[in-house]
Design a protein around this motif. Structure first.
Motif, PDB file in Angstrom:
ATOM      1  N   ILE A  73     -20.107  13.259 -42.234  1.00 19.74           N
ATOM      2  CA  ILE A  73     -20.044  14.315 -43.133  1.00 19.74           C
ATOM      3  C   ILE A  73     -19.133  15.374 -43.046  1.00 19.74           C
ATOM      4  O   ILE A  73     -18.682  15.975 -43.796  1.00 19.74           O
ATOM      5  CB  ILE A  73     -21.796  14.696 -43.173  1.00 19.74           C
ATOM      6  CG1 ILE A  73     -22.654  13.426 -43.725  1.00 19.74           C
ATOM      7  CG2 ILE A  73     -21.919  15.753 -44.075  1.00 19.74           C
ATOM      8  CD1 ILE A  73     -23.955  13.924 -43.530  1.00 19.74           C
ATOM      9  N   GLN A  74     -18.909  15.737 -41.640  1.00 19.93           N
ATOM     10  CA  GLN A  74     -17.926  16.957 -41.541  1.00 19.93           C
ATOM     11  C   GLN A  74     -16.574  16.571 -41.715  1.00 19.93           C
ATOM     12  O   GLN A  74     -15.815  17.220 -42.364  1.00 19.93           O
ATOM     13  CB  GLN A  74     -17.938  17.352 -39.862  1.00 19.93           C
ATOM     14  CG  GLN A  74     -19.339  18.130 -39.656  1.00 19.93           C
ATOM     15  CD  GLN A  74     -19.341  18.547 -38.172  1.00 19.93           C
ATOM     16  OE1 GLN A  74     -18.525  18.043 -37.290  1.00 19.93           O
ATOM     17  NE2 GLN A  74     -20.308  19.646 -37.803  1.00 19.93           N
ATOM     18  N   PHE A  75     -16.115  15.199 -41.528  1.00 18.49           N
ATOM     19  CA  PHE A  75     -15.014  14.856 -42.046  1.00 18.49           C
ATOM     20  C   PHE A  75     -14.916  14.602 -43.581  1.00 18.49           C
ATOM     21  O   PHE A  75     -13.976  15.148 -44.151  1.00 18.49           O
ATOM     22  CB  PHE A  75     -14.616  13.506 -41.712  1.00 18.49           C
ATOM     23  CG  PHE A  75     -13.492  12.557 -41.913  1.00 18.49           C
ATOM     24  CD1 PHE A  75     -12.299  13.151 -41.442  1.00 18.49           C
ATOM     25  CD2 PHE A  75     -13.497  11.741 -43.085  1.00 18.49           C
ATOM     26  CE1 PHE A  75     -11.086  12.500 -41.830  1.00 18.49           C
ATOM     27  CE2 PHE A  75     -12.105  11.207 -43.558  1.00 18.49           C
ATOM     28  CZ  PHE A  75     -11.027  11.442 -42.857  1.00 18.49           C
ATOM     29  N   PHE A  76     -15.963  14.315 -44.325  1.00 20.48           N
ATOM     30  CA  PHE A  76     -15.840  14.359 -45.771  1.00 20.48           C
ATOM     31  C   PHE A  76     -15.746  15.605 -46.203  1.00 20.48           C
ATOM     32  O   PHE A  76     -15.163  16.046 -47.227  1.00 20.48           O
ATOM     33  CB  PHE A  76     -17.161  13.624 -46.113  1.00 20.48           C
ATOM     34  CG  PHE A  76     -17.387  13.782 -47.715  1.00 20.48           C
ATOM     35  CD1 PHE A  76     -16.596  12.756 -48.477  1.00 20.48           C
ATOM     36  CD2 PHE A  76     -18.432  14.607 -48.344  1.00 20.48           C
ATOM     37  CE1 PHE A  76     -16.673  12.795 -49.804  1.00 20.48           C
ATOM     38  CE2 PHE A  76     -18.395  14.633 -49.824  1.00 20.48           C
ATOM     39  CZ  PHE A  76     -17.738  13.716 -50.440  1.00 20.48           C
ATOM     40  N   MET A  77     -16.708  16.877 -45.578  1.00 25.68           N
ATOM     41  CA  MET A  77     -16.317  17.962 -46.168  1.00 25.68           C
ATOM     42  C   MET A  77     -15.322  18.595 -45.858  1.00 25.68           C
ATOM     43  O   MET A  77     -14.787  19.671 -46.837  1.00 25.68           O
ATOM     44  CB  MET A  77     -17.796  18.731 -45.445  1.00 25.68           C
ATOM     45  CG  MET A  77     -19.199  18.580 -45.985  1.00 25.68           C
ATOM     46  SD  MET A  77     -19.124  18.607 -47.747  1.00 25.68           S
ATOM     47  CE  MET A  77     -20.835  18.026 -48.169  1.00 25.68           C
ATOM     48  N   ALA A  78     -14.613  18.230 -44.860  1.00 26.16           N
ATOM     49  CA  ALA A  78     -13.264  19.062 -44.456  1.00 26.16           C
ATOM     50  C   ALA A  78     -12.215  18.368 -45.477  1.00 26.16           C
ATOM     51  O   ALA A  78     -11.148  18.997 -45.589  1.00 26.16           O
ATOM     52  CB  ALA A  78     -13.039  18.704 -42.854  1.00 26.16           C
TER      53      ALA A  78
END
Length: 151
Positions: free
Chosen positions: A2-7
């Motif tokens: 999810i952090q990769f997606f949000m970044a």
């Protein structure tokens, strides 16, 4: 994950833009183009700290507004779905009567594409073989015709 997606949200909106453009190119119905247009500003908005749910809300509302306000105008100006095809294209064309048309008997007329059609007189008058007529209406498999002088 999810952090990769949000970044990488700008890439998400860019991918969505490409998908919507491909779908629009395949369908040509002027519906997904508005979603593609809506995703363009979100590529830049995604670089701000605005939460993803607000980005989705902006995308959905902008798409809705574009579809409601601009699609009818674009469809009207581009004449989407207004091309006459097949039988409908015969209205207004000239045909040649190949068998006499009388008040009590259907005749025959040859269209410009060489197809023979059952023909009746639109005004009830007799039309002789060899007369050039204009198709006034198509009803089922019969053409309603008028003499060229009368049309």
């Amino acid at each position: 994950m999810i952090q990769f997606f949000m970044a990488n949200l700008p890439w998400f909106w860019l991918a969505l833009l490409i998908v919507f453009l491909i779908v629009e190119a395949c369908t040509m119905s002027l519906t997904t183009i508005w979603c593609a247009i809506s995703s363009v500003p979100l590529i830049f908005i995604a670089r701000t700290p605005l939460a993803f749910r607000w980005q989705l809300l902006i995308f959905a509302s902008l798409s809705f507004v574009l579809i409601v306000l601009t699609r009818p105008f674009a469809v009207k100006k581009l004449n989407i779905g207004k091309n006459k095809t097949n039988v409908n294209s015969l209205e207004g064309q000239q045909v040649l009567v190949t068998r006499d048309i009388t008040q009590f008997e259907k005749g025959e007329a040859k269209a410009q594409n060489g197809v023979l059609w059952t023909a009746v007189s639109a005004d009830g008058t007799d039309i002789e073989k060899g007369t050039v007529c204009i198709v006034s209406k198509v009803e089922g498999n019969s053409l309603k015709v008028l003499r060229k002088e009368q049309a």
